[in-house]
Enzyme design. Structure first.
Site, mmCIF file in Angstrom:
data_model
loop_
_atom_site.group_PDB
_atom_site.id
_atom_site.type_symbol
_atom_site.label_atom_id
_atom_site.label_comp_id
_atom_site.label_asym_id
_atom_site.label_seq_id
_atom_site.Cartn_x
_atom_site.Cartn_y
_atom_site.Cartn_z
ATOM 1 C CE1 TYR A 25 0.658 0.240 3.975
ATOM 2 C CE2 TYR A 25 -1.215 -0.475 4.802
ATOM 3 C CZ TYR A 25 -0.796 -0.326 5.723
ATOM 4 O OH TYR A 25 -0.980 -0.116 6.559
ATOM 5 C CD GLU A 26 -0.318 5.750 1.666
ATOM 6 O OE1 GLU A 26 -1.656 5.558 1.807
ATOM 7 O OE2 GLU A 26 -0.370 6.302 0.626
ATOM 8 N N GLY A 27 1.293 3.027 -2.116
ATOM 9 C CA GLY A 27 2.389 2.186 -3.570
ATOM 10 C C GLY A 27 3.709 2.171 -3.161
#
Lengths: 568, 568
Positions: B426-428
């Site tokens: 997550y978050e890239g």
């Protein structure tokens, strides 16, 4: 995304890479003709795809459970087991005298990998039975063989290994279970055992526990341990299971994965057992079983790696995203492609190592040649540790390829990762495998390792003309590993142990590169096998140098930190 | 085994390794005196140990669930959240104008790590709010700031990020959510969003959704996206939440881990929203939030690594086994000690990188210096990817140290491994981080990287006299990384992307070694910090060369395999 059995990869490896022709050429395995191999792999592949693969998710979602002392298995597992048993897949390599097919371990290895890839939690059951069959064949009395082997080979009964106790995990010699001579040819076995895979089920007529316990005159440690056959139901003189034995499943563990496989705490309360092998000779018998099981567990990792790779490739071919979005899918992205190529290259390397390990076992069985025996012994810890590491790494990359979907259970990618995790632990942790490699397997002064490295260097020499960019780094890596091995055999044991895991990793890298090189060479230095060898040798092989550097440091620095420093 | 906050490690890193004195010396952060740091870390550490750590297992065993459209959180999470909010730990770095403490991000980073180590699933909630606060501070109108910031900073309300849609994951520009001007200063927001961490809860008065959507005149791709504040309950003129907005939680995901954190599918049906920032300027605002969150997610990995290490050390100090069995415990075994030392060394390295990243952010904030800004931008993807990789690797080793017990859920080791897995996604994803590093963060031709490498080489020069055996390899590695970076900035983008993950790995290794070297040097080249630096630099650093070799290969070979080859 259903599992597809990689039959053509097996055929290629058998025929062109791991030298299966040498096995078929022996008198012992003359039946293992190309036609036979094709028939067996095709049939086992179909069963894995059609019968076992659909059980993968149900096994996770509806774990085996204990109800009033009875184990209830996951939906469909009974039918799946029946298909395995009726296909004859338990006794592929078992003696024909008791109904086995007496085929090479190499074929069993391929079949086991396919079953593992399709449904790991169920496949663990016949894997345990296969180990038990081999232990009985080598160590049991004729009477025990006559009663148990036919039933185990047909799968009417299944087998378990009872080694671990709460205080005796990797250190089997610390076990406390006791056995007392009943004076009638039987023994009363008492003790608690933990982590008993498939300790019970609701689909076989009997469950045969091989239990390690100590006789009254057994010395402390591993030299005082004996092995006993302790069946769930005691067979009468005709081999028909009768009275329930004094043993029970106390509880099942709640595990990170492999939910379909019931992991039992077993209690034996003066249960009736029969000695297998010599009194106090339990460890020798156990090692037979464990060596088989270690190869088998390595192969479990490879099976999961194959399944996770297929699953990720299918997703990457379908998922549209990013700049490739104009109709393109994420497999076009360089980083996704790097992950998928790595997954395929690692899986192929581990598979080749496992099959060559099995070939060495078969050649040893067929010829009695000590060199083959030493080769098999050397490769077993590498197959186990590298196969299961590849299982973990590839399953983890499979999750990563899925992005956010990978963390969601319904996708199935996470299950591969959770299920395969235990393979790096059971049948001897990968740390134990590495210690086995640098200690017991180097008691020959490194002779078996050097012989293997000569073959690798010869292979690189042969390939040098056609594909210098790949052959040269393989030769260099083998040379560096030879030097590291020379240094290793001169080291104190503590220093070897401190570097044993990275040393094994380096060995696996060199072996993997060797088999990729051979595969590419056998394909004329072109096509997809050449492309995959390029991925492995140029991108992954360089890791060997980092591993050897780590392995060479020795133990001292680790003890420069005090126990209290670890707490700080 | 309860979590213990590593306060003394933070103090040492602040004072001796990452240069926090420079931050305190600025006018902007003059309040961040050593006394203040000690008070904050001590207080947040105690709360993490006493209040949050006991929530770790309940969050796993009793996941957040959806009941008749309402999210019910895990037992104790409401009280835990209240302790975080009342401690002021959400707004440590938030503007004092709205009730924040306006302290450096370096302090927030340390506090966030402790909360993550104690209970990751709960800590994710305030982490999201912190990102929202920063986005609003930079981009929202005064009216929105006045209403939302005070409530977010006290924790009465919390914040979420709504980016992802089923067809738009890493490719945010593909989103389809729409916003229509209502003509009264508000917008009607419609669309479905997935993977919304803490999409709802039962312990805050309101939930503030920042939602990316496209206005009717928004062009396709990221340049046509706008950002909207869409609260669960619409505040009246006094900021009191009133009418329910037209949005709902459709479902919660069944995940591999992080069960205590409800991951929602959100539906917005003409929900009332307010524009944040300029029309079509949503990505700029989102990047503010994401940069903050990326550092924060890296730190989550480090928090879990610390907790998993403590857990494994405690087990290894207690568990008797093997030859060390005569009263000895498994921590005496070289291979177990290697794992524990590796875990500690990796965790320390990742922590130092994260804190130096935060220092760069603080210096940039305090001085406006472009060089600090570039340093922070360069380090953010490394902190995120390496911090979460360390989280995964260390948690996995923690399981391995436990042997069979590691696979059993009640031990807690497996939970760390399952929970932390998503941080690499997550978050890239970490692949996205790596691409950011080799593309956007190298748009300066590598200038920021070269400046950092000069510092690393200078540090090695300084340490060379006192500890040549560690300083020399760090200098060599930095030099090799400089050469690799020079080559990288000359490469085509596709080739950079093909090697981006190994390049980032190599960069992290060199940075980690640099900070270990400095820690050892600052400790006079002796004692436990020297021992740990020795572990990192001699055993783990050599990996950089393998990673750089991999990174240099380029993309071509990956495309030599066709899509069909991946299926074969």
């Amino acid at each position: 995304m259903p599992y597809r059995a990689p039959v053509s990869d097996f055929r290629f490896l058998f025929d062109r890479v791991v030298g299966f022709a040498d096995v078929s050429a022996t008198e012992r395995f003359a039946e293992a003709s190309p036609d036979m191999v094709e028939a067996i792999l095709g049939e086992a592949g179909r069963m894995s795809e059609e019968v076992l693969s659909p059980l993968q998710r149900p096994g996770d979602l509806e774990p085996a459970r204990l109800e009033n002392g009875v184990v209830r298995t996951s939906p469909g597992f009974g039918e799946g087991y029946k298909a395995i048993a009726e296909g004859g897949w338990i006794g592929i390599s078992a003696s024909a005298d008791f109904g086995g097919m007496a085929l090479p371990m190499t074929m069993t290895t391929a079949v086991n990998e396919m079953m593992s890839g399709a449904c790991l939690s169920l496949q663990l059951n016949p894997l345990m039975t296969q180990g038990q069959i081999e232990a009985l064949e080598h160590h049991a009395s004729q009477a025990i063989k006559d009663i148990y082997l036919p039933k185990l080979i047909t799968g009417e009964w299944c087998g378990t290994m009872n080694l671990t106790e709460p205080q005796a995990g990797s250190d089997v010699g610390a076990l406390r279970s006791k056995a007392k001579d009943n004076g009638d040819g039987t023994f009363a076995v008492t003790g608690q055992k933990i982590y008993i895979s498939w300790g019970d089920n609701d689909f076989t007529e009997n469950v045969c526990h091989l239990v390690l316990a100590r006789l009254p005159d057994g010395v402390p440690g591993t030299k005082g341990i004996s092995l006993f056959m302790v069946p769930k139901r005691i067979p009468d003189e005709n081999g028909v299971p009768g009275k329930a034995n004094s043993l029970k499943v106390v509880s099942l563990e709640h595990k990170m994965g492999l939910h379909g496989s019931p992991t039992a705490v077993m209690q034996f309360d003066g249960a009736t057992g029969w000695l297998v092998g010599e009194p106090h000779g339990g460890m020798a018998a156990m090692f037979t079983m464990m060596n088989n099981a270690r190869l088998g567990v390595g192969v479990q990792g490879i099976g999961v790696a194959e399944a996770a790779t297929q699953h990720a490739v299918a997703y990457a071919l379908e998922r549209k995203q990013g700049r490739a979005g104009g109709g393109g899918t994420i497999i076009e992205h360089a980083d996704v492609r790097r992950m998928l190529a790595t997954m395929k290259a690692e899986t192929f390397a581990a598979r080749a190592i496992a099959l060559s390990n099995a070939v060495a076992i078969d050649m040893s069985t067929a010829t009695g040649d000590e060199a083959w025996k030493a080769r098999a012994a050397l490769l077993t810890p590498i197959t186990k540790a590298y196969g299961t590491e590849v299982g973990m790494r590839v399953a983890e990359m499979g999750v990563q390829v899925h992005g956010g979907m990978g963390f969601i259970e319904e996708t199935g990618a996470a299950q591969f990762s959770r299920d395969v995790r235990v393979t790096a632990i059971y049948e001897g942790t990968n740390g134990i495998q590495s210690m086995d490699l640098v200690a017991r397997k180097m008691m020959d002064g490194g002779e078996a390792a050097f012989r293997l490295l000569e073959e690798i260097e010869a292979g690189a020499e042969e390939a040098r003309g056609k594909m210098p960019k790949l052959a040269e780094p393989v030769w260099q890596a083998a040379e560096a590993l030879r030097e590291a091995t020379e240094a290793l055999v001169g080291q104190e044991m503590q220093d070897r142990f401190a570097g044993s895991v990275p040393y094994l990793n380096a060995f696996a890298r060199v072996l993997g590169a060797h088999f990729h090189l051979r595969a590419a060479f056998q394909s004329g230095g072109e096509g997809p096998r050449m492309a995959l060898a390029d991925v492995y040798i140029r991108r992954l092989l360089p890791d060997y140098a980092a591993q050897l550097a780590h392995a060479s440091v020795g133990a001292e620095g680790l003890y420069a930190m005090t126990n209290d420093d670890f707490l700080a």
